[in-house]
Design an enzyme around this catalytic site. Structure first.
Site, PDB file in Angstrom:
ATOM      1  N   GLU A 141      -2.757   7.039   8.019  1.00  0.00           N
ATOM      2  CA  GLU A 141      -3.469   8.004   7.183  1.00  0.00           C
ATOM      3  C   GLU A 141      -4.489   8.776   8.010  1.00  0.00           C
ATOM      4  O   GLU A 141      -4.986   8.277   9.029  1.00  0.00           O
ATOM      5  CB  GLU A 141      -4.214   7.292   6.043  1.00  0.00           C
ATOM      6  CG  GLU A 141      -3.329   6.696   4.995  1.00  0.00           C
ATOM      7  CD  GLU A 141      -4.132   6.068   3.872  1.00  0.00           C
ATOM      8  OE1 GLU A 141      -3.554   5.884   2.797  1.00  0.00           O
ATOM      9  OE2 GLU A 141      -5.325   5.775   4.068  1.00  0.00           O
ATOM     10  N   HIS A 177     -14.448  -2.681   8.629  1.00  0.00           N
ATOM     11  CA  HIS A 177     -13.720  -2.409   7.382  1.00  0.00           C
ATOM     12  C   HIS A 177     -13.905  -3.514   6.343  1.00  0.00           C
ATOM     13  O   HIS A 177     -13.153  -3.581   5.372  1.00  0.00           O
ATOM     14  CB  HIS A 177     -12.226  -2.207   7.659  1.00  0.00           C
ATOM     15  CG  HIS A 177     -11.945  -1.144   8.677  1.00  0.00           C
ATOM     16  ND1 HIS A 177     -12.219   0.187   8.459  1.00  0.00           N
ATOM     17  CD2 HIS A 177     -11.443  -1.225   9.940  1.00  0.00           C
ATOM     18  CE1 HIS A 177     -11.881   0.885   9.524  1.00  0.00           C
ATOM     19  NE2 HIS A 177     -11.417   0.059  10.430  1.00  0.00           N
ATOM     20  N   LYS A 206       0.828  -1.209   0.000  1.00  0.00           N
ATOM     21  CA  LYS A 206       0.000   0.000   0.000  1.00  0.00           C
ATOM     22  C   LYS A 206       0.864   1.260   0.000  1.00  0.00           C
ATOM     23  O   LYS A 206       0.549   2.248  -0.662  1.00  0.00           O
ATOM     24  CB  LYS A 206      -0.946  -0.011   1.195  1.00  0.00           C
ATOM     25  CG  LYS A 206      -2.095  -0.993   1.070  1.00  0.00           C
ATOM     26  CD  LYS A 206      -3.041  -0.868   2.252  1.00  0.00           C
ATOM     27  CE  LYS A 206      -4.312  -1.685   2.033  1.00  0.00           C
ATOM     28  NZ  LYS A 206      -4.054  -3.109   1.878  1.00  0.00           N
ATOM     29  N   ARG A 222      -6.481  -8.423  -8.501  1.00  0.00           N
ATOM     30  CA  ARG A 222      -7.208  -9.689  -8.620  1.00  0.00           C
ATOM     31  C   ARG A 222      -8.665  -9.388  -8.915  1.00  0.00           C
ATOM     32  O   ARG A 222      -9.079  -8.231  -8.961  1.00  0.00           O
ATOM     33  CB  ARG A 222      -7.108 -10.485  -7.317  1.00  0.00           C
ATOM     34  CG  ARG A 222      -7.566  -9.675  -6.090  1.00  0.00           C
ATOM     35  CD  ARG A 222      -7.604 -10.487  -4.837  1.00  0.00           C
ATOM     36  NE  ARG A 222      -7.782  -9.676  -3.648  1.00  0.00           N
ATOM     37  CZ  ARG A 222      -8.940  -9.216  -3.201  1.00  0.00           C
ATOM     38  NH1 ARG A 222     -10.049  -9.468  -3.877  1.00  0.00           N
ATOM     39  NH2 ARG A 222      -9.016  -8.495  -2.099  1.00  0.00           N
TER      40      ARG A 222
END
Length: 674
Positions: A200, A235, A116, A292
């Protein structure tokens, strides 16, 4: 085109790939663990080979074993599905070195987008807007906390190699950062073998919008529009839909162009998803790219009339994309609901058990690759399990994906609510009732969407328990009577033998039978009065005539007073499951003759909520603790569960240590309250 492929996955995606390959005339090889010996995907493939024991790291994550099976069976390519090895660049490289086609992007693309933090740096160089945060390599806890303090709370900790909601924590204030970081890193290393995290800024009321991209080996890349995946818990996505409500043509084009640019920047090939986090004002930021096929890909198929698995196979075989960008268009609206074995009322704890009964909504034909919306209705169920199969603690507890299509969002919503009402499961806890409340709730119905929707609407999504209506109790009573009459008729030596009948006959009187049912919240005492041509049903002082209008297997139609009602009633031991009016009622039948019905164990004990492994012990023998203090952390079904002190007290003894496997309900700590 390939003649044989190996499917390196399990569950519904393995079944889906097998079905598409069969339609294309391609043979399939399944791999399975010992826990999946009787699984549906094993039965649906042409060949099946055992990989190893149930834990994924000893079976589905064993790249060398999978490649060896592919070579031994003559497979030319490997489809990784999603999860497991689907985004593992080493596996993709190993396939290529073995002369096998990896049905997915090149290893270089996976590597570029697999981290990420690296992906965000790449996007920053490409000019794609990013959420403020730290995506670097310095993983010193004190440094990361300094970054979080500088960004400003709340912040989101996210496993750099993660996905599927694993290894993510929202931190509201600085003093909570250390514990959240430690937990996030533990979950990340257990799920992905990498504990690196990024930090973040956590946006309030954001929407999660993703773009489906597809690229071939001839330099072409298209986007198949967007999906809104904002409705999440922990999440992890719960509902997905396409197209995104409120999306303007200009923003769709901008997000699509950005997604295609991202894919081309890494030399992408195959199916991929570029995920964005969007503010309510329409601004959007790059989050990550999933290299994917996504779990929610069916909604894209529904609105575009495509089969993305077929596209994967064709592109992997070197063929060009079946359609150009100008040939792609949106038709109607599609919604997907993930049906899980879990208990929403208990913090969405995963459930395990056997699917004793599973009735799915009737599927309505929707020809993939044809013209969307030709059929007056479209209902699709993608399931990797069948009635009689077990949901084990080893893998994700998803039972099925329920996908519906409508000419517009309103029609799709109505079809989803109806389909959920027709989805009947007995044997373990599911989220079906919760999904129905979610779909019918005002927030989702009006597209007031953001990733905190479930938390914001706790009161309506988790309403107080309601009393079981008289109609549901009457249906259970009719099912009980029908069962007894069938048993008596089968056991009687002569059908005319009055002592073999179960009709409640009495001389000069009527048989009044007390029936006692109960649910988790209340006891119900009813009386069934046997009459020559039916019954009277007495509940709470109200007596109504009861008639059985029709019966077919487990489906009953009754007349209770002036009301006609229909329902499905299934018996599982001493429990009657009544499905009626879109609701599911679980009633324990208290048979005085059999002394049935056991009281549940006391709640609030320091016991394992489900089978799993102890990953952290946070208290010591003899330690005084306060109510709510974390004592033990368990890991089960890829998620962490914290066992907290129920009251102020002292830890008398630790019954398990880190690494120990524990059974469902096992006491973890001997605890003495003050």
């Amino acid at each position: 085109m390939f003649t044989k492929i190996l499917i390196a996955n399990r569950g519904e995606i393995a079944c889906r790939v097998a079905a598409t390959a069969r339609r294309m005339g391609i043979q399939t090889v399944a791999v399975y663990s010992e826990a999946d010996a009787g699984a549906r995907h094993v039965a649906e493939c042409d060949e099946a080979v055992l990989l190893g024991p149930a834990p994924a790291k000893e079976s589905y994550l064993c790249a060398d074993k999978i490649i060896a099976v592919a070579l031994a069976t003559g497979a030319q390519a490997i489809h990784p599905g999603y999860g497991f090895l689907s985004e593992n660049e080493d596996f993709a490289e190993a396939c290529a070195q073995a002369g096998l086609v990896f049905i997915g992007p090149p290893a270089s693309s996976i590597r570029a987008m697999g981290s990420k933090s690296a992906a965000k740096q790449l996007m920053e160089e490409a000019g794609v807007p990013l959420v403020p945060g730290y995506h670097g390599d310095n993983q010193d806890p004190a440094f990361l906390q300094q970054q979080a303090d500088a960004i400003g709370y709340p912040v989101l900790l996210k496993a750099s190699a993660g996905g599927g909601g694993k290894g993510m924590r929202v931190v509201e204030k600085s003093e909570d950062f250390g514990a959240a970081l430690a937990s996030c890193k533990r979950e990340a290393i257990n799920s992905f073998g990498d504990d690196k995290v990024l930090v973040e800024k956590y946006l309030t009321r954001p929407r999660h919008i993703e773009i489906q991209v597809f690229a071939d080996t001839h330099g072409e890349c298209v986007y198949l529009f967007e999906r809104d995946c904002s409705v999440q818990r922990r999440h992890q996505k719960v509902l997905e839909e396409a197209p995104a409500p409120g999306m303007t043509a200009e923003r769709r084009q901008a997000m699509g162009a950005a997604a295609v640019a991202a894919a081309k920047a890494v030399g992408y090939v195959g199916a991929g998803t570029v995920e964005f986090i969007a503010n309510q004002d329409g601004s959007f930021y790059f989050m990550e790219m999933n290299t994917r096929l996504q779990v929610e890909h069916p909604v894209t198929e529904m609105i575009t009339g495509t089969d993305l698995v077929e596209w994967q196979l064709r592109v992997a075989a070197g063929q060009p994309l079946p359609l150009k960008q100008a040939q792609l268009a949106i038709h109607g609206h599609a919604i997907e609901a993930r049906v899980y074995a879990e208990n929403p009322e208990k913090g969405f704890l995963p459930a395990i058990g056997t699917l004793r009964h599973m009735r799915t909504p009737a599927a309505v034909a929707f020809e993939l690759g044809g013209t969307p919306g030709v059929a007056p209705a479209a209902v699709r169920v993608d399931a990797g399990v069948r009635e009689g199969d077990a949901i084990s603690p080893f893998y994700d507890p998803m039972i099925a994906k329920l996908i519906v299509w409508g000419a517009d969002r309103s029609q799709a919503l109505a079809r989803m609510a109806q389909a959920l009402a027709e989805f009947h499961i007995v044997g373990l806890a599911t989220n079906i009732a919760f999904l129905k409340r979610l779909v019918e709730g005002e927030a989702f119905a009006t597209a007031d969407l953001d990733t905190g929707l479930i938390e914001r609407h706790q009161a309506t999504l988790f309403p107080p328990a309601r009393a079981v209506p008289a109609g549901a109790l009457a249906l259970a009573a009719m099912a009980l009577v029908a069962e007894e009459q069938a048993a008596a008729q089968g056991a009687a030596p002569h059908p005319a033998d009055p002592f073999g009948m179960a009709h409640g006959w009495r001389m000069n009187s009527h048989y009044r039978r007390a029936l006692r049912f109960s649910d988790e919240h209340k006891d119900y005492q009813a009386t069934l009065v046997y009459r020559p041509h039916g019954w009277d049903f007495v509940l709470g002082g109200l007596e109504l005539p009861l008639r059985l209008s029709a019966r077919q297997d487990h489906d009953f139609s009754i007349q209770l007073g002036e009301a006609a009602m229909h329902g499905t009633v299934l018996r599982d031991g001493e429990q009657f499951h009544v499905f009626s009016g879109g609701r599911h009622f679980t009633l324990a039948y208290n048979d005085p003759m059999a002394h049935a019905g056991e009281t549940e164990a006391e709640g609030g004990r320091l016991t394992a909520p489900m089978p799993g492994k102890v990953v952290a012990v946070l208290a010591a023998k003899g330690q005084a603790v306060k109510k709510g203090d974390a004592l033990v952390i368990m890991e089960a079904m890829k998620m962490e569960h914290t066992i907290a002190a129920p009251a102020d007290g002292v830890v008398e003894e630790l019954l398990y240590q880190v690494g120990d496997q524990v059974a469902d309900g096992a006491p973890l700590i001997a605890f003495k309250t003050e």
